[in-house]
Design a protein around this motif. Structure first.
Motif, PDB file in Angstrom:
ATOM      1  N   UNK A  70       0.837  -1.208   0.000  1.00  0.00           N
ATOM      2  CA  UNK A  70       0.000   0.000   0.000  1.00  0.00           C
ATOM      3  C   UNK A  70       0.867   1.252   0.000  1.00  0.00           C
ATOM      4  N   UNK A  71       1.937   1.252   0.785  1.00  0.00           N
ATOM      5  CA  UNK A  71       2.832   2.405   0.806  1.00  0.00           C
ATOM      6  C   UNK A  71       3.412   2.700  -0.562  1.00  0.00           C
ATOM      7  N   UNK A  72       3.834   1.647  -1.254  1.00  0.00           N
ATOM      8  CA  UNK A  72       4.383   1.828  -2.608  1.00  0.00           C
ATOM      9  C   UNK A  72       3.309   2.353  -3.551  1.00  0.00           C
ATOM     10  N   UNK A  73       2.106   1.809  -3.455  1.00  0.00           N
ATOM     11  CA  UNK A  73       1.020   2.264  -4.333  1.00  0.00           C
ATOM     12  C   UNK A  73       0.709   3.742  -4.102  1.00  0.00           C
ATOM     13  N   UNK A  74       0.657   4.154  -2.855  1.00  0.00           N
ATOM     14  CA  UNK A  74       0.397   5.567  -2.563  1.00  0.00           C
ATOM     15  C   UNK A  74       1.558   6.431  -3.061  1.00  0.00           C
ATOM     16  N   UNK A  75       2.776   5.976  -2.843  1.00  0.00           N
ATOM     17  CA  UNK A  75       3.944   6.735  -3.313  1.00  0.00           C
ATOM     18  C   UNK A  75       3.892   6.947  -4.822  1.00  0.00           C
ATOM     19  N   UNK A  81       3.638  12.384 -10.536  1.00  0.00           N
ATOM     20  CA  UNK A  81       2.378  11.784 -10.985  1.00  0.00           C
ATOM     21  C   UNK A  81       1.190  12.601 -10.496  1.00  0.00           C
ATOM     22  N   UNK A  82       1.254  13.040  -9.257  1.00  0.00           N
ATOM     23  CA  UNK A  82       0.175  13.849  -8.699  1.00  0.00           C
ATOM     24  C   UNK A  82       0.147  15.236  -9.331  1.00  0.00           C
ATOM     25  N   UNK A  83       1.293  15.854  -9.446  1.00  0.00           N
ATOM     26  CA  UNK A  83       1.379  17.199 -10.022  1.00  0.00           C
ATOM     27  C   UNK A  83       0.808  17.211 -11.442  1.00  0.00           C
ATOM     28  N   UNK A 104      -0.269  28.926  -5.579  1.00  0.00           N
ATOM     29  CA  UNK A 104       0.919  28.550  -4.817  1.00  0.00           C
ATOM     30  C   UNK A 104       1.354  27.144  -5.236  1.00  0.00           C
ATOM     31  N   UNK A 105       1.634  27.006  -6.527  1.00  0.00           N
ATOM     32  CA  UNK A 105       1.952  25.698  -7.094  1.00  0.00           C
ATOM     33  C   UNK A 105       3.240  25.113  -6.518  1.00  0.00           C
ATOM     34  N   UNK A 106       4.142  25.968  -6.102  1.00  0.00           N
ATOM     35  CA  UNK A 106       5.391  25.486  -5.503  1.00  0.00           C
ATOM     36  C   UNK A 106       5.108  24.709  -4.205  1.00  0.00           C
ATOM     37  N   UNK A 107       4.252  25.253  -3.369  1.00  0.00           N
ATOM     38  CA  UNK A 107       3.902  24.555  -2.129  1.00  0.00           C
ATOM     39  C   UNK A 107       3.139  23.274  -2.443  1.00  0.00           C
ATOM     40  N   UNK A 108       2.214  23.344  -3.398  1.00  0.00           N
ATOM     41  CA  UNK A 108       1.473  22.149  -3.786  1.00  0.00           C
ATOM     42  C   UNK A 108       2.430  21.053  -4.259  1.00  0.00           C
ATOM     43  N   UNK A 109       3.411  21.429  -5.079  1.00  0.00           N
ATOM     44  CA  UNK A 109       4.396  20.466  -5.575  1.00  0.00           C
ATOM     45  C   UNK A 109       5.207  19.881  -4.424  1.00  0.00           C
ATOM     46  N   UNK A 110       5.539  20.707  -3.459  1.00  0.00           N
ATOM     47  CA  UNK A 110       6.266  20.218  -2.277  1.00  0.00           C
ATOM     48  C   UNK A 110       5.442  19.172  -1.547  1.00  0.00           C
ATOM     49  N   UNK A 115       4.344  13.612  -0.114  1.00  0.00           N
ATOM     50  CA  UNK A 115       3.490  12.428  -0.101  1.00  0.00           C
ATOM     51  C   UNK A 115       4.268  11.222  -0.626  1.00  0.00           C
ATOM     52  N   UNK A 116       4.938  11.410  -1.737  1.00  0.00           N
ATOM     53  CA  UNK A 116       5.711  10.314  -2.325  1.00  0.00           C
ATOM     54  C   UNK A 116       6.757   9.794  -1.340  1.00  0.00           C
ATOM     55  N   UNK A 117       7.524  10.694  -0.737  1.00  0.00           N
ATOM     56  CA  UNK A 117       8.598  10.247   0.161  1.00  0.00           C
ATOM     57  C   UNK A 117       8.057   9.669   1.467  1.00  0.00           C
ATOM     58  N   UNK A 118       6.991  10.261   2.022  1.00  0.00           N
ATOM     59  CA  UNK A 118       6.450   9.721   3.271  1.00  0.00           C
ATOM     60  C   UNK A 118       5.783   8.364   3.044  1.00  0.00           C
TER      61      UNK A 118
END
Length: 163
Positions: A70-75, A81-83, A104-110, A115-118
């Motif tokens: 599940x962690x890999x799938x969410x990552x 991919x999300x951006x 504030x696309x920079x914050x959204x991208x962060x 999300x990917x790393x966590x």
């Protein structure tokens, strides 16, 4: 029994990865396709997070293999991919996205990258931990950290949900 959990995790992974099939991002597509893709991805992540929550509260058996899958799938739904699912101006009545994303696309991208790393940290949170109590503690910490990323992003960039 263990095969059942691995199979369930595989289904969740397939759903999450399938949710990001870039059909809405191909040449000639419409913004509504992108919106549908991101709604599908977010719903899939919500279902996956629900399965993790059920393990956390004990209504579902604890499974390191399922946590990893599940962690890999969410990552895989995070980061770039999300951006890519949020091209500028892709708003609609069906979408819960706020215009603040593009302001504030920079914050959204962060947040997307966090999300990917966590989620990757979550996926490996119980690796090599033999003691179940210690594994649950590590999982809980990683799950909460990922949840904080989700909450921060949704607070800033998603329409407030009615309670």
């Amino acid at each position: 029994m263990r095969k059942h959990y691995v199979a369930a995790a595989a289904v969740l992974c397939a759903a999450a990865v399938g949710a990001l099939t870039p059909s809405g991002l191909q040449a000639g597509s419409h913004e509504t396709d992108v919106i549908a893709e991101r709604i599908k991805a977010m719903k899939s992540n919500g279902e996956a997070t629900g399965a993790l929550r059920d393990m956390l509260i004990g209504t579902k058996p604890f499974s390191g293999e399922e946590i990893e899958a599940i962690g890999i799938a969410i990552a895989e739904t995070g980061g770039e991919s999300l951006v890519a699912l949020f091209p500028e101006g892709s708003l609609s009545a069906e979408s819960e996205a706020l215009p603040a994303i593009w302001e504030d696309f920079e914050t959204f991208t962060t947040y997307a990258n966090d999300l990917e790393s966590s989620a990757m940290t979550l996926s490996s949170s119980v690796d090599g931990i033999e003691d179940e109590a210690a594994a649950k503690e590590a999982f809980t910490a990683a799950f909460r950290a990922m949840g904080e990323v989700c909450t921060a992003c949704h607070t800033k960039f998603r329409v407030e949900q009615e309670q």
